[in-house]
Design a protein around this motif. Structure first.
Motif, PDB file in Angstrom:
ATOM      1  N   ARG A   1       0.789  -1.235   0.000  1.00 23.86           N
ATOM      2  CA  ARG A   1       0.000   0.000   0.000  1.00 23.86           C
ATOM      3  C   ARG A   1       0.820   1.284   0.000  1.00 23.86           C
ATOM      4  NH1 ARG A   1      -4.441  -2.330  -1.885  1.00 23.86           N
ATOM      5  NH2 ARG A   1      -5.528  -3.597  -0.378  1.00 23.86           N
ATOM      6  N   LEU A   2       2.117   1.186  -0.204  1.00 26.03           N
ATOM      7  CA  LEU A   2       2.934   2.389  -0.294  1.00 26.03           C
ATOM      8  C   LEU A   2       2.805   2.954  -1.702  1.00 26.03           C
ATOM      9  CD1 LEU A   2       5.057   4.300   0.954  1.00 26.03           C
ATOM     10  CD2 LEU A   2       6.816   2.751   0.074  1.00 26.03           C
ATOM     11  N   ARG A   3       2.448   4.237  -1.783  1.00 27.32           N
ATOM     12  CA  ARG A   3       2.328   4.882  -3.085  1.00 27.32           C
ATOM     13  C   ARG A   3       3.709   5.248  -3.623  1.00 27.32           C
ATOM     14  NH1 ARG A   3      -1.298   7.766  -0.088  1.00 27.32           N
ATOM     15  NH2 ARG A   3      -0.049   9.642  -0.284  1.00 27.32           N
ATOM     16  N   LYS A   4       3.858   5.169  -4.917  1.00 28.23           N
ATOM     17  CA  LYS A   4       5.128   5.490  -5.552  1.00 28.23           C
ATOM     18  C   LYS A   4       5.476   6.957  -5.309  1.00 28.23           C
ATOM     19  CE  LYS A   4       7.602   4.728  -9.861  1.00 28.23           C
ATOM     20  NZ  LYS A   4       7.515   4.211 -11.240  1.00 28.23           N
ATOM     21  N   GLY A   5       6.705   7.191  -4.860  1.00 30.23           N
ATOM     22  CA  GLY A   5       7.162   8.549  -4.610  1.00 30.23           C
ATOM     23  C   GLY A   5       6.707   9.134  -3.289  1.00 30.23           C
ATOM     24  N   ALA A   6       6.005   8.356  -2.456  1.00 28.52           N
ATOM     25  CA  ALA A   6       5.506   8.893  -1.187  1.00 28.52           C
ATOM     26  C   ALA A   6       6.607   9.064  -0.156  1.00 28.52           C
ATOM     27  CB  ALA A   6       4.407   7.980  -0.632  1.00 28.52           C
ATOM     28  N   LEU A   7       7.679   8.295  -0.266  1.00 32.66           N
ATOM     29  CA  LEU A   7       8.780   8.363   0.693  1.00 32.66           C
ATOM     30  C   LEU A   7      10.084   8.688  -0.020  1.00 32.66           C
ATOM     31  CD1 LEU A   7       8.215   5.262   3.009  1.00 32.66           C
ATOM     32  CD2 LEU A   7       7.891   7.661   3.600  1.00 32.66           C
ATOM     33  N   ALA A   8      10.953   9.395   0.703  1.00 29.16           N
ATOM     34  CA  ALA A   8      12.305   9.621   0.198  1.00 29.16           C
ATOM     35  C   ALA A   8      13.058   8.288   0.180  1.00 29.16           C
ATOM     36  CB  ALA A   8      13.023  10.628   1.098  1.00 29.16           C
ATOM     37  N   PRO A   9      14.131   8.182  -0.617  1.00 28.58           N
ATOM     38  CA  PRO A   9      14.822   6.886  -0.756  1.00 28.58           C
ATOM     39  C   PRO A   9      15.313   6.284   0.557  1.00 28.58           C
ATOM     40  CG  PRO A   9      15.504   8.369  -2.498  1.00 28.58           C
ATOM     41  CD  PRO A   9      14.642   9.176  -1.570  1.00 28.58           C
ATOM     42  N   ARG A  10      15.896   7.089   1.464  1.00 30.23           N
ATOM     43  CA  ARG A  10      16.450   6.506   2.683  1.00 30.23           C
ATOM     44  C   ARG A  10      15.375   5.916   3.601  1.00 30.23           C
ATOM     45  NH1 ARG A  10      21.633  10.279   4.428  1.00 30.23           N
ATOM     46  NH2 ARG A  10      22.849   9.841   2.549  1.00 30.23           N
ATOM     47  N   PRO A  11      14.289   6.625   3.909  1.00 28.75           N
ATOM     48  CA  PRO A  11      13.225   5.975   4.698  1.00 28.75           C
ATOM     49  C   PRO A  11      12.633   4.766   4.001  1.00 28.75           C
ATOM     50  CG  PRO A  11      12.919   8.355   4.683  1.00 28.75           C
ATOM     51  CD  PRO A  11      14.015   8.050   3.706  1.00 28.75           C
ATOM     52  N   ALA A  12      12.502   4.830   2.676  1.00 30.25           N
ATOM     53  CA  ALA A  12      11.958   3.688   1.937  1.00 30.25           C
ATOM     54  C   ALA A  12      12.870   2.473   2.078  1.00 30.25           C
ATOM     55  CB  ALA A  12      11.776   4.049   0.463  1.00 30.25           C
ATOM     56  N   MET A  13      14.187   2.689   2.014  1.00 34.13           N
ATOM     57  CA  MET A  13      15.115   1.568   2.164  1.00 34.13           C
ATOM     58  C   MET A  13      15.085   1.006   3.576  1.00 34.13           C
ATOM     59  SD  MET A  13      18.367   2.793  -0.141  1.00 34.13           S
ATOM     60  CE  MET A  13      19.236   1.258   0.096  1.00 34.13           C
ATOM     61  N   LEU A  14      14.942   1.881   4.584  1.00 36.86           N
ATOM     62  CA  LEU A  14      14.857   1.409   5.965  1.00 36.86           C
ATOM     63  C   LEU A  14      13.617   0.547   6.166  1.00 36.86           C
ATOM     64  CD1 LEU A  14      15.780   1.389   8.908  1.00 36.86           C
ATOM     65  CD2 LEU A  14      14.523   3.544   9.219  1.00 36.86           C
ATOM     66  N   LEU A  15      12.474   1.022   5.687  1.00 38.07           N
ATOM     67  CA  LEU A  15      11.238   0.251   5.827  1.00 38.07           C
ATOM     68  C   LEU A  15      11.307  -1.047   5.040  1.00 38.07           C
ATOM     69  CD1 LEU A  15       8.683   3.168   5.650  1.00 38.07           C
ATOM     70  CD2 LEU A  15       9.090   1.678   7.601  1.00 38.07           C
ATOM     71  N   HIS A  16      11.948  -1.002   3.879  1.00 36.30           N
ATOM     72  CA  HIS A  16      12.125  -2.209   3.086  1.00 36.30           C
ATOM     73  C   HIS A  16      12.959  -3.234   3.850  1.00 36.30           C
ATOM     74  CE1 HIS A  16      14.240  -4.718   0.098  1.00 36.30           C
ATOM     75  NE2 HIS A  16      13.081  -4.697  -0.524  1.00 36.30           N
ATOM     76  N   ALA A  17      14.017  -2.769   4.533  1.00 40.71           N
ATOM     77  CA  ALA A  17      14.858  -3.681   5.316  1.00 40.71           C
ATOM     78  C   ALA A  17      14.074  -4.322   6.450  1.00 40.71           C
ATOM     79  CB  ALA A  17      16.070  -2.928   5.867  1.00 40.71           C
ATOM     80  N   VAL A  18      13.236  -3.534   7.121  1.00 42.43           N
ATOM     81  CA  VAL A  18      12.406  -4.082   8.193  1.00 42.43           C
ATOM     82  C   VAL A  18      11.442  -5.134   7.644  1.00 42.43           C
ATOM     83  CG1 VAL A  18      10.593  -3.508   9.860  1.00 42.43           C
ATOM     84  CG2 VAL A  18      12.587  -2.024   9.629  1.00 42.43           C
ATOM     85  N   MET A  19      10.798  -4.808   6.527  1.00 39.68           N
ATOM     86  CA  MET A  19       9.828  -5.719   5.938  1.00 39.68           C
ATOM     87  C   MET A  19      10.480  -7.031   5.508  1.00 39.68           C
ATOM     88  SD  MET A  19       6.501  -5.539   5.268  1.00 39.68           S
ATOM     89  CE  MET A  19       6.160  -3.797   5.096  1.00 39.68           C
ATOM     90  N   THR A  20      11.621  -6.958   4.861  1.00 38.89           N
ATOM     91  CA  THR A  20      12.279  -8.190   4.420  1.00 38.89           C
ATOM     92  C   THR A  20      12.838  -8.969   5.607  1.00 38.89           C
ATOM     93  OG1 THR A  20      14.276  -6.899   3.946  1.00 38.89           O
ATOM     94  CG2 THR A  20      12.836  -7.400   2.094  1.00 38.89           C
ATOM     95  N   GLY A  21      13.178  -8.287   6.699  1.00 43.50           N
ATOM     96  CA  GLY A  21      13.595  -9.002   7.911  1.00 43.50           C
ATOM     97  C   GLY A  21      12.486  -9.899   8.434  1.00 43.50           C
TER      98      GLY A  21
END
Length: 198
Positions: free
Chosen positions: A62-82
């Motif tokens: 449910r994350l919209r494209k461009g809604a987050l800057a790259p660094r927060p997006a990468m952090l959340l991605h790391a949490v999700m894949t964990g």
């Protein structure tokens, strides 16, 4: 970056599939519980893939494209894949214990990984939503989060296949949750409909 992060989610889900296959290959033959557990595990991974990649961005539901800057997006991605990596361990253990109840630690890991996945999706989407969309998002996420958290202590005695199929139903709830009927929330945006890649 979004394509690369999405590809990484696919790789992690592929590792989950390998864990399931390795655990199933150690058994002498197929029977009802193994079939129910294996099909449920594959169904759970397919549903997560659908929710994270077709209905989200960067592997985040449910994350919209461009809604987050790259660094927060990468952090959340790391949490999700964990959480998905933890899920792989729990699913492999579930397939290995199809004839009895899943060990308590592995049962809690399975439910906790999914609860974390649901919570991460909610924490990501809620601050980015308009006030009128937040009620819609809570209806999308809170039932799944609540059931997965409650399933950890209350479902310890359930067979592994039953726990997995409950989790499949929760992910399917998030995939199917009302975008066609509600229009994506009161503000009219269709949270559930994102452009397909390519």
């Amino acid at each position: 970056m979004g394509e690369r992060l999405g590809l990484y989610v696919i790789i992690v889900l592929g590792e989950d599939v390998i864990q399931i296959i390795d655990a199933a290959s150690e058994r002498d033959g197929w029977d009802g519980p193994l079939a129910a557990t294996g099909l449920g595990a594959f169904g759970l991974l397919a549903a997560i893939c659908t929710l994270s990649l077709l209905y989200g961005t960067n592997g985040i539901p449910r994350l919209r494209k461009g809604a987050l800057a790259p660094r927060p997006a990468m952090l959340l991605h790391a949490v999700m894949t964990g959480f998905l990596v933890a899920l792989a361990t729990a699913l492999g253990s579930a397939v290995a214990h199809v004839d009895d109840v899943l060990p308590k630690g592995q049962h809690w890991l399975l439910c906790g990984a999914m609860a974390g996945y649901f919570a991460a999706g909610l924490v990501t989407a809620l601050p980015l939503a308009d006030r009128s969309d937040r009620v819609w998002l809570l209806g999308w996420a809170l039932p799944c989060l609540t059931v997965s958290v409650a399933l950890a202590p209350l479902g310890v005695g359930l067979p592994a296949w039953a726990t997995i199929w409950i989790l499949v139903a929760l992910v399917c709830w998030q995939i199917a949750y009302g975008p066609g009927r509600s229009g994506g929330g009161p503000s009219g945006r269709r949270w559930g409909r994102f452009p397909r890649p390519g």
